[in-house]
Design an enzyme around this catalytic site. Structure first.
Site, PDB file in Angstrom:
ATOM      1  N   ARG A  33     -26.114  33.701 -65.048  1.00 49.50           N
ATOM      2  CA  ARG A  33     -26.825  32.427 -65.204  1.00 49.50           C
ATOM      3  C   ARG A  33     -26.240  31.425 -64.221  1.00 49.50           C
ATOM      4  O   ARG A  33     -25.143  30.921 -64.410  1.00 49.50           O
ATOM      5  CB  ARG A  33     -26.699  31.932 -66.649  1.00 49.50           C
ATOM      6  CG  ARG A  33     -27.152  30.500 -66.837  1.00 49.50           C
ATOM      7  CD  ARG A  33     -27.286  30.097 -68.283  1.00 49.50           C
ATOM      8  NE  ARG A  33     -26.086  30.251 -69.076  1.00 49.50           N
ATOM      9  CZ  ARG A  33     -25.059  29.401 -69.082  1.00 49.50           C
ATOM     10  NH1 ARG A  33     -25.053  28.341 -68.289  1.00 49.50           N
ATOM     11  NH2 ARG A  33     -24.016  29.596 -69.867  1.00 49.50           N
ATOM     12  N   HIS A  65     -26.791  26.449 -69.542  1.00 52.35           N
ATOM     13  CA  HIS A  65     -27.412  27.167 -70.658  1.00 52.35           C
ATOM     14  C   HIS A  65     -28.777  26.559 -70.964  1.00 52.35           C
ATOM     15  O   HIS A  65     -29.774  27.264 -71.100  1.00 52.35           O
ATOM     16  CB  HIS A  65     -26.497  27.097 -71.881  1.00 52.35           C
ATOM     17  CG  HIS A  65     -27.110  27.657 -73.122  1.00 52.35           C
ATOM     18  ND1 HIS A  65     -27.340  29.006 -73.288  1.00 52.35           N
ATOM     19  CD2 HIS A  65     -27.539  27.056 -74.260  1.00 52.35           C
ATOM     20  CE1 HIS A  65     -27.886  29.214 -74.465  1.00 52.35           C
ATOM     21  NE2 HIS A  65     -28.021  28.045 -75.080  1.00 52.35           N
ATOM     22  N   TYR A 100     -16.783  24.533 -68.195  1.00 54.07           N
ATOM     23  CA  TYR A 100     -16.210  25.778 -68.702  1.00 54.07           C
ATOM     24  C   TYR A 100     -16.188  26.935 -67.695  1.00 54.07           C
ATOM     25  O   TYR A 100     -15.690  28.006 -68.010  1.00 54.07           O
ATOM     26  CB  TYR A 100     -16.926  26.231 -69.987  1.00 54.07           C
ATOM     27  CG  TYR A 100     -18.440  26.360 -69.869  1.00 54.07           C
ATOM     28  CD1 TYR A 100     -19.032  27.481 -69.305  1.00 54.07           C
ATOM     29  CD2 TYR A 100     -19.270  25.356 -70.362  1.00 54.07           C
ATOM     30  CE1 TYR A 100     -20.406  27.600 -69.219  1.00 54.07           C
ATOM     31  CE2 TYR A 100     -20.649  25.468 -70.283  1.00 54.07           C
ATOM     32  CZ  TYR A 100     -21.216  26.598 -69.715  1.00 54.07           C
ATOM     33  OH  TYR A 100     -22.578  26.701 -69.631  1.00 54.07           O
TER      34      TYR A 100
END
Length: 383
Positions: free
Chosen positions: A273, A277, A286
């Site tokens: 990805r 998200h 992160y």
């Protein structure tokens, strides 16, 4: 297709950052666009010539452009939310193209590319994330169930549908899409129990994009995800999810096996990805830039372009790219125009498509809802 468990010595690519090192991964096109012999997959893509490759490139380009446009629309306040699929185009296009007309898709919230290629209008996809519809589209007309927000719930729906297909003795299969994080959900594991027990015609398609929101896949499993279904008696394939040919071949094989009575197959498409998200997420909090850059070098579109340029056939690659860009831009402009003239559904539409037949209890609820809304009109009139 060999459904025995792959041996550890099977040909494999070097694992991308953060991935369990022991798991082999089937690949046809590498990151530089070089084609490699892959005996397990090659028989399923013998018909893919230069024209078919160009078409696959065009479809991935259109899916990417719609995704980018939708992200922009959300940032501009036209959509409430959007789940980007940037980087996962090969996994979605390759698997969607492999499906037959009567096969049925059970998507999660990120399979906008799959839905688009199966005939769901682009505007209907955006209407869902704008909050302008209570459903989205007609599943019977498109062969695509409406998107599931609850993580992994669609796996049970797919198996139930597949068991019905089995009893009807129909030549069809179900395919259910989910991410790496969903494999930790009870619904997905329960679905595999039922599917293995009844040998239902379903393909479990996991897009391992390496991040379950902010949790890396290595925190969820000490082995590759494709190892898990073997415990349920379901054979699995682990393919390079950024290789559209590998995905196409694996999905064709799994769908044919399912429809022929061979039971379920699990496909782990290893991808990444590239974006957040959802548009409410900040991935810079992160993951580090080095990981992102490493995966940019594995871009699914650039490897197909690179391969097209190596073919010893008369292919005007620049023309292919220009046509794909033109089609992608036109779709983006079309959905933007359509959103501007979109007529929003009223709240009463909520009651129209719940049941196949109207009944007294539904009508009672409709009347009570109308009275509830009327009180706000009465308050405004008395103010």
């Amino acid at each position: 297709m060999d459904h025995t468990r792959p041996a550890g010595g099977e040909a494999a690519t070097s694992p991308p950052p953060g991935e369990p090192a022991e798991a082999p991964m089937l690949q046809v096109l590498d990151a530089e666009g070089r084609r490699h012999a892959q005996p397990e997959l090659d028989p399923w893509i013998e018909d893919v010539d230069a024209d078919a490759l160009a078409a696959l490139y065009g479809q991935m380009a259109v899916v990417r452009r719609l995704d980018i446009e939708a992200t922009h629309l959300q940032r501009q306040g036209e959509l409430a939310l959007w789940p980007p699929l940037l980087g996962q185009e090969a996994a979605q296009v390759g698997s969607a193209v492999a499906l037959r007309e009567d096969d049925f898709v059970f998507p999660s919230y990120r399979e906008n590319g799959v839905a688009l290629l199966r005939g769901v209008p682009a505007l209907d996809l955006l209407r869902v994330w704008r909050g302008s519809t209570f459903s989205g589209w007609d599943p019977k007309a498109t062969g695509v169930a409406t998107q599931q927000i609850i993580i992994g719930a669609q796996a049970l729906h797919a198996v139930g549908y597949a068991m019905g297909v089995q009893r009807d003795q129909a030549d069809a299969a179900a395919i259910v899409y989910f991410g790496d994080g969903a494999t930790s959900q009870g619904d997905v594991n329960e679905a595999m129990v039922f599917s293995a027990s009844y040998r239902s015609p379903v393909v479990f398609f996991c897009q391992n994009n390496h991040w379950a929101i902010s949790e890396p896949v290595k925190l969820q499993t000490r082995r590759s995800i494709a190892d898990r279904p073997w415990g349920f008696g379901i054979p699995s394939l682990r393919v390079d999810g950024n290789d559209v040919l590998a995905v196409l071949a694996a999905t064709r094989a799994a769908v044919e096996r399912a429809a022929d009575g061979g039971g379920p197959t699990f496909i782990e498409a290893v991808t990444y990805r590239m974006g957040p998200h959802t548009t409410a997420d900040d991935p810079t909090r992160y993951r580090d830039d080095a990981e992102l850059e490493a995966w940019k070098a594995r871009d699914p579109l650039t490897r197909v372009e690179a391969h097209l340029r190596t073919l010893d056939v008369d292919v005007d690659v620049d023309a292919v790219l220009a046509q794909a860009q033109a089609e992608a831009d036109e779709l983006a402009a079309e959905v933007r125009r359509a959103l501007e003239s979109l007529v929003e559904d009223g709240a009463e539409r909520l009651f129209d498509e719940i049941y196949a037949e109207p009944h007294q209890e539904l009508e009672r609820q409709r009347r009570e809802h109308a009275l509830y809304l009327q009180q706000f009109d009465d308050e405004e009139a008395g103010a």
